[in-house]
Design a protein around this motif. Structure first.
Motif, mmCIF file in Angstrom:
data_model
loop_
_atom_site.group_PDB
_atom_site.id
_atom_site.type_symbol
_atom_site.label_atom_id
_atom_site.label_comp_id
_atom_site.label_asym_id
_atom_site.label_seq_id
_atom_site.Cartn_x
_atom_site.Cartn_y
_atom_site.Cartn_z
ATOM 1 N N UNK A 41 80.872 51.560 91.705
ATOM 2 C CA UNK A 41 79.387 51.231 92.910
ATOM 3 C C UNK A 41 79.540 51.662 94.457
ATOM 4 N N UNK A 42 78.049 51.750 94.545
ATOM 5 C CA UNK A 42 78.468 52.793 96.579
ATOM 6 C C UNK A 42 77.890 51.625 97.340
ATOM 7 N N UNK A 43 78.072 52.460 98.484
ATOM 8 C CA UNK A 43 77.951 51.193 99.681
ATOM 9 C C UNK A 43 76.407 52.052 100.332
ATOM 10 N N UNK A 44 75.618 51.184 100.515
ATOM 11 C CA UNK A 44 74.365 52.224 100.906
ATOM 12 C C UNK A 44 74.566 51.612 102.742
ATOM 13 N N UNK A 45 74.686 53.371 103.770
ATOM 14 C CA UNK A 45 74.860 53.262 104.703
ATOM 15 C C UNK A 45 72.977 53.449 105.488
ATOM 16 N N UNK A 46 72.920 52.625 106.517
ATOM 17 C CA UNK A 46 71.853 52.769 107.657
ATOM 18 C C UNK A 46 72.238 53.752 108.455
ATOM 19 N N UNK A 47 71.648 54.260 109.086
ATOM 20 C CA UNK A 47 72.699 55.358 109.957
ATOM 21 C C UNK A 47 71.907 55.342 111.097
ATOM 22 N N UNK A 48 72.243 55.823 112.543
ATOM 23 C CA UNK A 48 70.850 56.366 113.680
ATOM 24 C C UNK A 48 71.517 57.356 113.310
ATOM 25 N N UNK A 49 70.296 58.225 114.168
ATOM 26 C CA UNK A 49 70.355 59.817 114.625
ATOM 27 C C UNK A 49 71.157 59.414 116.018
ATOM 28 N N UNK A 104 74.776 48.988 109.709
ATOM 29 C CA UNK A 104 74.610 48.139 108.579
ATOM 30 C C UNK A 104 74.160 48.862 107.279
ATOM 31 N N UNK A 105 75.107 47.467 106.259
ATOM 32 C CA UNK A 105 75.153 48.296 104.649
ATOM 33 C C UNK A 105 74.919 47.139 104.084
ATOM 34 N N UNK A 106 74.514 47.566 102.917
ATOM 35 C CA UNK A 106 74.337 46.751 100.868
ATOM 36 C C UNK A 106 75.063 47.999 100.170
ATOM 37 N N UNK A 107 75.171 47.187 99.210
ATOM 38 C CA UNK A 107 75.435 47.374 97.761
ATOM 39 C C UNK A 107 75.109 47.561 97.188
ATOM 40 N N UNK A 108 74.768 48.757 96.516
ATOM 41 C CA UNK A 108 74.419 49.528 95.414
ATOM 42 C C UNK A 108 75.107 49.816 94.297
ATOM 43 N N UNK A 109 74.370 48.205 93.465
ATOM 44 C CA UNK A 109 74.436 48.146 91.657
ATOM 45 C C UNK A 109 74.775 49.458 91.191
ATOM 46 N N UNK A 110 75.720 49.726 90.036
ATOM 47 C CA UNK A 110 75.675 51.384 89.372
ATOM 48 C C UNK A 110 76.923 50.619 87.821
ATOM 49 N N UNK A 111 75.701 49.673 87.188
ATOM 50 C CA UNK A 111 76.188 49.670 86.125
ATOM 51 C C UNK A 111 76.954 50.334 84.716
ATOM 52 N N UNK A 112 76.658 52.209 85.214
ATOM 53 C CA UNK A 112 76.624 52.874 84.496
ATOM 54 C C UNK A 112 78.175 54.064 84.785
ATOM 55 N N UNK A 113 78.413 53.087 85.801
ATOM 56 C CA UNK A 113 80.121 54.040 85.803
ATOM 57 C C UNK A 113 81.254 52.767 85.947
ATOM 58 N N UNK A 114 81.864 52.401 84.945
ATOM 59 C CA UNK A 114 82.326 50.802 85.415
ATOM 60 C C UNK A 114 83.670 51.222 83.870
ATOM 61 N N UNK A 169 87.074 61.977 94.291
ATOM 62 C CA UNK A 169 88.049 61.554 94.251
ATOM 63 C C UNK A 169 87.986 59.613 93.794
ATOM 64 N N UNK A 170 86.730 59.517 95.587
ATOM 65 C CA UNK A 170 86.594 58.723 95.699
ATOM 66 C C UNK A 170 86.377 57.077 95.175
ATOM 67 N N UNK A 171 85.947 57.184 93.664
ATOM 68 C CA UNK A 171 86.274 55.786 93.019
ATOM 69 C C UNK A 171 87.232 55.680 91.971
ATOM 70 N N UNK A 172 87.967 57.212 92.173
ATOM 71 C CA UNK A 172 89.255 57.027 91.049
ATOM 72 C C UNK A 172 89.876 56.552 91.855
ATOM 73 N N UNK A 173 89.820 56.237 93.457
ATOM 74 C CA UNK A 173 90.813 55.845 93.527
ATOM 75 C C UNK A 173 90.886 54.000 93.566
ATOM 76 N N UNK A 174 89.310 53.547 93.482
ATOM 77 C CA UNK A 174 89.459 51.890 93.697
ATOM 78 C C UNK A 174 89.450 51.769 92.193
ATOM 79 N N UNK A 175 89.242 52.936 90.406
ATOM 80 C CA UNK A 175 89.701 52.290 90.433
ATOM 81 C C UNK A 175 91.552 51.883 89.516
ATOM 82 N N UNK A 176 91.927 52.983 90.789
ATOM 83 C CA UNK A 176 93.285 52.801 90.109
ATOM 84 C C UNK A 176 94.451 51.782 90.850
#
Length: 604
Positions: free
Chosen positions: A279-287, A441-451, A469-476
């Motif tokens: 999955x991904x994390x959505x970040x609402x940022x400020x300028x 401010x954050x939210x979860x973006x589901x990704x069922x095509x990378x499992x 490498x980010x998602x593979x740290x999660x995988x491991x």
């Protein structure tokens, strides 16, 4: 009055009650509401028939046909819009089915009567992975005749790219070429797509209500036509993000590295947000406030001026900080600013598409205003700017390991251009402007095509150079926490060993413990001849092919424009060479890997 428990016992057997609880135990309120209305509709339509071990099916569509909604998406926006369309159509009693393009049998296309397509575009006009097969079929000599098909396309894209909404345009043109007739003209949506998508959905449902025979009763009152199935069992989502705390921001590249990469940790305690590896994390940022102040000064505007946005009132300065995009320059801003400033140079530039693309290059909004200063009204500035959109980052942690935290691997966009330093919007916000303990401010973006594969015994190959490498740290982390027995092979690359070996200590620990069965490292600048992960794939081709033949899943994360394409070509060459196959047969082998969800990509 009988209690709810007594009524439940009277209506359902113990086994049925258990199945019901298992089915809806992790649903959020929106999902429960939608399902309750859906089941009520089935009940009013005469119910469904099912036997043990078979899929539950609804009544067959009437002679008037049914609506098939196909979506192809990389980030999840397309699926959300498609789900909203299905909810609206079923609320009108229309027979529908919602299918990912990855799961749609291409031979079924010529049997469809009514089709809605929601598809995004990536990179240089490329389709998302799940849309590739159908996209290729429609562009080939094998494309079926579609004389009886009525369709409409919603194209999602980003106008900052040259091939804006190209995949949607391709689907629209190719289906029409094969004989399909449009229910509605194609709608092209920019990154702030919600309003245009809602209009398209409303108009399409109205047209379909006249086209199709209603076979389901309308969904119960209270089901919102705009409700999309959430990725998590939390009340928080993209439109209603959770205000989290920044726990850590640590630079993980060396002082002499050409890259600035940060390990970021965010606290989700109390949110109820749940995520899975992939999955991904959505970040609402400020300028940057300093950037906003300079923009206001150059344009001769008062930051305290009140402006309206979505029926709310903000000061112009606050709106520029949190509501409008300032760091990604798009052609529409240049064109609009040229007219508002009555600037002949910019007007001429806006009329030359090639020159305009070159001009945009590394520029941000502030660069245009610095080079071509003018006095604008607040309304003129608002109308020229694009709404800010959240940035998505692949999650670099497993909740099995970190619980109510989420970790990211963030590459800071930082470069010198036009006489000043430039920072990326979200990466600059996370790396430079947030302190530990500050809100984000954050939210979860589901990704069922990378499992990860459901069976822990399945071997996996992970190709993730740089921040890939980010998602593979999660995988491991997940494979270790669940005691998965399958072998794990990591291919990682970056410029140098001494400055850019991300998560080196963790990787060494996984090798020592046996979680990582094999590691291949590609350092592009540690020798005269540059070495990349695709070179390691070819070098280890014989063993990689053996892994694939043994059922391994193959994953790629990172840059879409070059790395992912080079890795794809390397994979095909490995299959051809070590599988003794022709180029065509090797491509078919890799296509079958993707169809079987054994070849998955998270590219950007």
């Amino acid at each position: 009055m009988a209690s709810k428990d007594n009524l439940l016992s009277a209506l359902l057997s113990t086994e049925q009650q258990q199945r019901l609880q298992q089915a809806v135990g992790d649903f959020n309120p929106a999902q429960l509401t939608w399902v309750s209305g859906y089941l009520a509709g089935l009940a009013n339509a005469g119910g469904v028939q099912a036997t043990a071990g078979t899929a539950v099916t609804v009544d067959a569509p009437a002679a008037g046909g049914a609506l098939t909604i196909l979506y192809g998406t990389q980030s999840g926006n397309g699926k959300a819009v498609a789900s909203q369309l299905q909810a609206q159509a079923e609320a009108k009693g229309l027979p529908t089915k919602l299918v990912s393009m990855a799961d749609f049998p291409v031979k079924q296309l010529k049997k469809e009567t009514h089709l809605a397509i929601v598809v995004s575009t990536h990179g240089e006009g490329d389709p998302p992975d799940e849309a590739e097969e159908l996209h290729a079929l429609l562009g080939s000599k094998r494309a079926p005749k579609l004389d009886g098909l009525k369709f409409s396309v919603l194209a999602l894209g980003d106008s900052s790219y040259e091939f804006y909404c190209q995949t949607g345009k391709d689907f629209d043109e190719r289906i029409a070429k094969q004989g399909g007739s449009r229910l509605l003209d194609r709608v092209d949506c920019d990154v702030d797509f919600e309003a245009a998508a809602e209009t398209w959905r409303n108009q399409l449902v109205d047209v379909l209500a006249k086209e199709l025979s209603a076979v389901h009763a309308p969904v119960q009152a209270g089901v919102s036509a705009n409700t999309a199935v959430s990725a998590t069992a939390s009340q928080y989502d993209k439109k209603h993000p959770f205000t989290a705390n920044l726990l850590a921001n640590q630079k993980i590249t060396g002082r002499d590295s050409i890259k600035d990469i940060r390990h970021v940790e965010i606290d989700l305690e109390g949110s109820g947000l749940a995520y899975r590896p992939g999955d991904s994390l959505g970040i609402w940022f400020e300028n940057d406030v300093a950037l906003v102040d300079e923009l206001l000064t150059l344009l001769g505007l008062d930051g305290s001026t009140e402006v309206k946005l979505d029926d709310e009132t903000f000061s112009l300065k606050d709106a520029l900080i949190s509501k409008y995009e300032l760091t990604q320059l798009v052609p529409s801003f240049v064109k609009s600013y040229a007219e508002s400033a009555d600037n002949a140079t910019l007007k001429a530039l806006a009329d030359d598409a090639t020159a305009l693309r070159e001009f945009i290059g590394d520029r941000q909004v502030i660069d245009v205003v610095r080079e071509h200063p003018a006095k604008l009204t607040a309304e003129q500035l608002q109308s020229s700017l694009r709404r800010i959109t959240p940035r998505l980052y692949s999650i670099a942690s497993s909740q099995s390991e970190v619980e109510e935290e989420v970790h990211l691997t963030v590459g800071v966009v930082r470069y010198d251009a036009f006489g000043s330093e430039h920072l990326g919007g979200a990466s600059g916000f996370l790396a430079e402007r947030l302190e530990e303990g500050d809100d984000v401010k954050v939210f979860i973006e589901n990704n069922d095509h990378f499992r990860l594969p459901e069976n822990g015994d399945t071997p996996v190959v992970m190709v993730g150079p740089g921040t890939g490498i980010a998602p593979f740290r999660a995988f491991l982390q997940e494979r270790e926490a669940t005691d998965a027995d399958g072998d794990n092979w990591l291919l990682f690359g970056n410029p140098t060993f001494t400055q850019d070996f991300l998560y080196q200590t963790e990787i060494q620990r996984y090798v020592k413990s046996g979680v990582l069965s094999k590691v291949d490292l590609a350092w592009s600048r540690d020798q005269a001849h540059k070495i990349y992960v695709q070179d390691k794939i070819r070098e280890q081709g014989a063993e990689l092919y053996q892994w694939l033949e043994s059922g391994a899943h193959f994953y790629v994360c990172g840059d879409a424009s070059r790395m992912a394409k080079d890795v794809h070509e390397a994979l095909i060459s490995v299959v051809a060479e070590h599988g003794g196959k022709s180029q065509e047969d090797a491509e078919a082998y890799v296509t079958e890997l993707r169809r079987a969800k054994r070849y998955q990509r998270d590219v950007y």
